[in-house]
Design an enzyme around this catalytic site. Structure first.
Site, PDB file in Angstrom:
ATOM      1  N   SER A   1     -32.498  47.570  12.921  1.00  0.00           N
ATOM      2  CA  SER A   1     -33.662  47.743  12.043  1.00  0.00           C
ATOM      3  C   SER A   1     -34.652  48.745  12.590  1.00  0.00           C
ATOM      4  CB  SER A   1     -34.418  46.417  11.921  1.00  0.00           C
ATOM      5  OG  SER A   1     -33.849  45.638  10.926  1.00  0.00           O
ATOM      6  N   GLY A   2     -35.212  49.530  11.695  1.00  0.00           N
ATOM      7  CA  GLY A   2     -36.233  50.482  12.097  1.00  0.00           C
ATOM      8  C   GLY A   2     -35.651  51.795  12.580  1.00  0.00           C
TER       9      GLY A   2
ATOM     10  N   ASP B   1     -40.440  49.262   3.235  1.00  0.00           N
ATOM     11  CA  ASP B   1     -40.227  48.725   4.586  1.00  0.00           C
ATOM     12  C   ASP B   1     -40.342  49.866   5.613  1.00  0.00           C
ATOM     13  OD1 ASP B   1     -39.582  47.154   6.722  1.00  0.00           O
ATOM     14  OD2 ASP B   1     -37.517  46.724   6.084  1.00  0.00           O
TER      15      ASP B   1
ATOM     16  N   GLY C   1     -30.712  44.193  14.798  1.00  0.00           N
ATOM     17  CA  GLY C   1     -31.137  44.929  15.994  1.00  0.00           C
ATOM     18  C   GLY C   1     -31.182  46.426  15.745  1.00  0.00           C
TER      19      GLY C   1
ATOM     20  N   HIS D   1     -40.721  45.389   8.630  1.00  0.00           N
ATOM     21  CA  HIS D   1     -40.268  43.998   8.852  1.00  0.00           C
ATOM     22  C   HIS D   1     -40.040  43.697  10.327  1.00  0.00           C
ATOM     23  CE1 HIS D   1     -35.954  45.426   8.815  1.00  0.00           C
ATOM     24  NE2 HIS D   1     -35.862  44.455   9.686  1.00  0.00           N
TER      25      HIS D   1
END
Ligand SMILES: *[C@@H]1O[C@H](CO)[C@@H](O)[C@H](O)[C@H]1NC(C)=O
Length: 323
Positions: A222-223, A125, A220, A77
Site C-alpha cells: 500500500s502507498g 486514497d 504491505g 489508508h
C-alpha cells in the site's frame, strides 16, 4: 472480502544535464540508473530509486514514492492517526533485513491526507508526507515523475509495481526481504467496474492485473507506486490502494489514479514542485468496447439509483489493516 494493501515491481542512461540541475524535480524525475508483490522478482538496486519504505515503531507498514527532495506520496489508508511520532521514511533501501549501503532515513513533519479521502469507498486514497529535511539525489535516491492530468492509460498498458508486501495473502516476503517488482497490464475502468461491481471503481482509480491472476500487489505494498515507462522516463500512474484478496483471477489490483491530483498536490507543495508529465497511450482503448448488456444495465441502474441499499457495498467484510 476486500483487503487494503496496508502493512503491508531496464536500463536507461543517466541524462547528462541531471548533474547541472540536481534540484529541479521535473528535470531529474523518473530517470533511474538502471532501468512482491505476488508473482514478482527481486529488483536490482537502483532500478526504482523513488521507492520509499514507511516504518512505524521499527516496522515496515507501507510503501511510498519520492516525488521531490522532501515529499513522499503514499496512500491515505496507511494512516489511521495524524501522529508523526515513531514514523521513519527510508529511501535508497533495497532490503528490509541486512545492509542497505545506499539508504538514508528521515522523520516526518506533516501527514497530509487528501481532504476527500473516504475510508468506506477508498476514494481519493492519497496522502503526502513532508520529510524532516530534504534528501540528496543519488543513483539510488531519485524522484519519480507523476502522471499529469489528461494522461491516458489504455487497457493493456505495461506497468510495474514495486514493494515489500506479502507474496500471497498472509505470506510475508522471505528474508532478506528484497524489494520486489512485478509487471502488470492496466485493466480499463469499465471492465474493472464490471468485475468489482459497478460504482466501486471511481474515475479517481486505475486498475491493473492479469485476467488469470497470479501477479499483483498485496498487503504491505500500500502507498507504493505503479509506474509506466515513456521514452527515458518513468511516470507514476497509480498508488497501491486495495483489491479483493491478492492476484485473484478477474480481480485486478486497484490504485489511486495519480493524474487526477496535480492541482491538490501542487497546492500542498509550494516550492520545487514535482515533475508532472503527460502519459499518452496510442490507438483506441479496448476498454471502450466493454459494454454491458441492456438487461444488465437496467438492473444496475435499479441497484445504483432506485434501490441503493442493494448496490454492491465496497466496504463489507474488509479486513482491518494489520502491521
Ligand atoms: C472535495 O470535494 C468537494 C466537493 O465535491 C470539491 O468541491 C473539492 O474541490 C474537493 N477537494 C479537493 C481537494 O479535490
Amino acid at each position: 472480502y476486500k483487503v487494503l494493501r496496508f502493512q503491508s515491481l531496464h536500463f536507461l542512461c543517466v541524462l547528462p544535464f541531471v548533474n547541472l540541475h540536481p534540484y529541479v524535480s521535473l528535470l531529474v524525475c523518473g530517470t533511474p540508473l538502471n532501468t512482491r508483490i505476488v508473482g514478482g522478482q527481486d529488483a536490482l538496486a537502483g532500478s526504482w530509486p523513488w521507492q520509499a519504505s514507511l516504518h512505524r515503531f521499527g516496522r515496515h507498514f507501507c510503501g511510498g514514492s519520492l516525488i521531490n527532495k522532501e515529499w513522499v506520496l503514499t496512500a491515505a489508508h496507511c494512516f489511521s492517526s495524524p501522529s508523526t511520532s515513531n514514523l521513519v521514511v527510508y529511501v535508497g533501501r533495497q532490503n528490509q533485513k541486512g545492509s542497505n549501503p545506499n539508504e538514508v532515513d528521515r522523520g516526518v513533519t506533516q501527514i497530509m491526507s487528501h481532504p476527500n479521502y473516504t475510508r468506506s469507498t477508498n476514494d481519493n486514497d492519497m496522502c503526502l508526507l513532508k520529510l524532516s529535511s530534504p534528501v540528496t539525489f543519488t543513483n539510488y535516491i531519485r524522484p519519480v515523475c507523476l502522471a499529469a492530468p489528461g494522461s491516458s492509460f489504455h487497457a493493456g498498458t505495461t506497468s510495474w509495481v514495486t514493494g515489500w508486501g506479502t507474496i500471497r495473502s498472509g505470506v510475508s516476503l522471505p528474508s532478506p526481504k528484497t524489494l520486489q517488482e512485478v509487471e502488470v497490464p492496466v485493466v480499463g475502468n469499465r471492465l474493472c467496474n464490471f468485475n468489482y461491481g459497478v460504482g466501486t471503481i471511481t474515475d479517481n482509480m486505475i486498475c491493473a492485473g492479469l485476467a488469470a491472476g497470479g501477479k499483483d500487489s498485496c498487503q504491505g505494498d500500500s502507498g507504493g507506486p505503479m509506474v509506466t515507462n515513456q521514452g527515458t522516463r518513468w511516470i507514476q500512474s497509480g498508488v497501491v490502494s486495495f483489491g479483493k484478496g491478492c492476484a485473484l483471477a478477474k480481480f485486478p489490483g486497484v490504485y489511486t489514479r495519480v493524474s487526477q491530483y496535480q492541482t491538490w498536490i501542487n497546492s500542498q507543495i509550494s516550492s520545487d514542485q514535482p515533475g508532472f508529465v503527460t502519459f499518452s497511450s496510442s490507438g483506441t482503448d479496448s476498454d471502450l468496447s466493454v459494454n454491458l448488456s441492456p438487461s444488465l444495465r437496467i438492473s444496475l441502474y435499479l441497484a445504483l439509483f432506485i434501490f441503493p441499499s442493494m448496490s454492491p457495498s465496497p466496504c463489507c467484510g474488509k479486513t482491518s489493516p494489520t502491521a
